[in-house]
Enzyme design. Sequence first.
Site, mmCIF file in Angstrom:
data_model
loop_
_atom_site.group_PDB
_atom_site.id
_atom_site.type_symbol
_atom_site.label_atom_id
_atom_site.label_comp_id
_atom_site.label_asym_id
_atom_site.label_seq_id
_atom_site.Cartn_x
_atom_site.Cartn_y
_atom_site.Cartn_z
ATOM 1 N N ASP A 447 -67.942 72.309 -41.667
ATOM 2 C CA ASP A 447 -68.671 73.519 -41.278
ATOM 3 C C ASP A 447 -68.584 74.586 -42.368
ATOM 4 O OD1 ASP A 447 -70.139 75.107 -39.530
ATOM 5 O OD2 ASP A 447 -68.874 74.613 -37.803
ATOM 6 N N ASP A 511 -77.132 75.032 -33.749
ATOM 7 C CA ASP A 511 -76.128 75.133 -32.685
ATOM 8 C C ASP A 511 -76.756 75.142 -31.305
ATOM 9 O OD1 ASP A 511 -73.861 74.978 -34.117
ATOM 10 O OD2 ASP A 511 -73.366 77.109 -34.065
HETATM 11 C C1 GLA Z 1 -70.004 76.476 -35.686
HETATM 12 C C2 GLA Z 1 -70.678 75.140 -35.493
HETATM 13 C C3 GLA Z 1 -70.460 74.658 -34.077
HETATM 14 C C4 GLA Z 1 -69.000 74.554 -33.805
HETATM 15 C C5 GLA Z 1 -68.310 75.875 -34.088
HETATM 16 C C6 GLA Z 1 -66.823 75.755 -34.013
HETATM 17 O O1 GLA Z 1 -70.623 77.469 -34.927
HETATM 18 O O2 GLA Z 1 -72.016 75.232 -35.825
HETATM 19 O O3 GLA Z 1 -71.097 73.416 -33.873
HETATM 20 O O4 GLA Z 1 -68.445 73.527 -34.593
HETATM 21 O O5 GLA Z 1 -68.637 76.373 -35.370
HETATM 22 O O6 GLA Z 1 -66.197 76.953 -34.268
#
Ligand code: GLA
Length: 712
Positions: A447, A511
């Site tokens: 990420d 997301d």
């Molecule tokens: C980001 C990612 C999510 C998740 C969160 C975890 O927002 O896009 O999918 O992994 O971080 O903190």
Amino acid sequence: MIDRLYLRAAGTSLLLDLRDGDVRVAHWGADLGDQAPDPALVSGSAPHSAFDDPAPVSLIPQPARAWRGTPGLAGDRAGRAFSPRLVVQDASLEPADGTGGQRAALVLRDEASALQVDVALTLAPGGLLLVDQTLTNLGADDYAVAALDVSLPVPAQATESLDLTGRWAREKHPQRHRIDQGTWTRSARHGRTGHDSTLVIAAGTPGFGWRSGEVWALHLGWSGDHTSRIERAGDGQTLLAVGELLKSGELVLGAGESYTAPTAFAAYSSHGLDGVSAGFHDWVRGREGHPSTPRPVVLNTWEAVYFNHDLHVLKSLADAASDLGVERFVLDDGWFLGRRDDTRGLGDWFVDPDMWPLGLTPLIDHVRDKGMQFGLWVEPEMINQDSELAREHPDWIARPAGAHGRTSPTWRRQQVLDLVNPDAWDHIFERLDALLTENAIDYLKWDQNRDQVELGHDGVASTHAQTLAAYRLFDALRAAHPNVEIESCSSGGARVDLGILQRTDRVWASDTNDALERQTIQRWTQLVLPPELVGAHVGPSTAHTTGRTHALSFRAITALFGHFGIEWDVRGLTDAERTELRAVIDFYKANRSLIHTGRSVRIDRPDESDAAYGVVSHDRSRALFVYATLATSPNELSSRLRIAGLDPDARYRVTLGLPLDEHAIAHRSLPHWLTSDEGEVVVTGRVLAEIGVPLPGLYPEHALVLALSQVE
Ligand code: GLA
């Protein structure tokens, strides 16, 4: 020396005029046939009050070559050498290494400015053009680079532009404009690719669609700051351009040093956006290292448990996942030192002993015993100020004004780790390497969760260097652990580009798991990326990002055309939900080889209340199509689904791929072919393209799948 370069592949031609020592793009577009045409044909007459020798714009547009728009190369030596005049020193055309494509190499130099640009133009067999440029400082003093863009002209019939924009949980939405004189610029200054970053900057003939119209499109393979623009000059010449955005002082070339600009990818299509897409998909799939194993069904724990990392809960989640047919279990954020919420812990890449007294092994063993792969979430480029790492090395936070200067505004309470600092880079490499060595990890969800608009190292802007340092980290870990797959996630889809995809195996497109939002996001992400690279998960009934509630059939069918997964607490499914989800997973497994290798086809529908898209095998013997309703229709009857991309002379059996969701049906009756005993219809590809099949009336925000196979 040769006076022209002529490249051809898959319906695309590129003609470069090398007379006068310049490189002028005489043509980039439709195929012009076997013989390279005389480039002199394209030079026009000289208007009054204008340059005396009108000629097509140079490959690197320069004021010294009579270009009044944005220069392709900009920089200076403390104010001098501000206007280079590049002259061709060498030009060659050869087959591209082992790919079946062609590669033109050019060396351009300006002796007075002491600059050289090496250009490679590679035309892939599928018609995608790759442009690579390297600038070298031949002088004794420093040359500060301001820009080295890739520009390509489009002809006058391209009057409409298309680019994409977005925000968190709503990435990759198209916007269109009429191309007028002036410049339409999409700048991305995020320190990462960006949620609003346009995957392509495109121009086309009026009203171009998925299957019709001429389209020209450029993409930059870069995960840092960048610009994409369309510029129409006063003389009517129109350019598409992309390039890295550099800050003052960020890139200074000492004597003999070089700057290699990110690769630009250029696609031309005579038949709409699907042709652009096919050019990208062919190239992406032809890369060495493109995922070749069946894309495993994923369960990601994020929306199921968030930060509630309880071994017992996670084991039972793994049991429920395995029971459904899941093949890869991914433990998301929350497993490392002190990480109880999203305000702390980033940087401390040690398994948290309080939450995980026995380490990750009990969970990993449990997951693997069930025959699933194990994946782990990491965010290596970041640091929380509330972390052991920041307390120990406060100078490792990338700051605009030197290692001990002020920090930048926080974002999700986090800062960027200064990976340009070799000690910080080594530390993070060591931590990740150790994690991958000590634990049986098959997959990293990597990420990157913040914009950083004033990245600095030692008081100098460092977005360029930070981007390269992050790339080096991916590359080094891949080299050390070649069997570990990596996903590029960045608060969802804020790092989706062909630069990051040279070192990752899929992207997390967004997301949001809201299927309605996903219909648009996935459709446009897949303009460039083939479906197997785009993570798509079935979320809970009520989406966490929008509060909308959708039927399982709509959520599952939407996730089908991607790298399929689940992001839902499947421990609590009803029997009916379990049966339905299992059936979709079986269907995905039976059809993923088609979805992940076939040609993507999008149908131009008469209005925006629905969408239809599919995939057709390369021999056109099989196809799958999805029909999805996005809003209420203006008409009582949905218009028939005209299916493109099939063999017109072959006969196809059309059936439902998955049972129709009875709660989706809005009309009193179904079309006749669906209620016949066979529940199918057999017709030619030509009839399917021209007349199409009648569709059942579906409530908005529902979907169905059609399966097609050739019959003798
Ligand atoms: C980001 C990612 C999510 C998740 C969160 C975890 O927002 O896009 O999918 O992994 O971080 O903190």
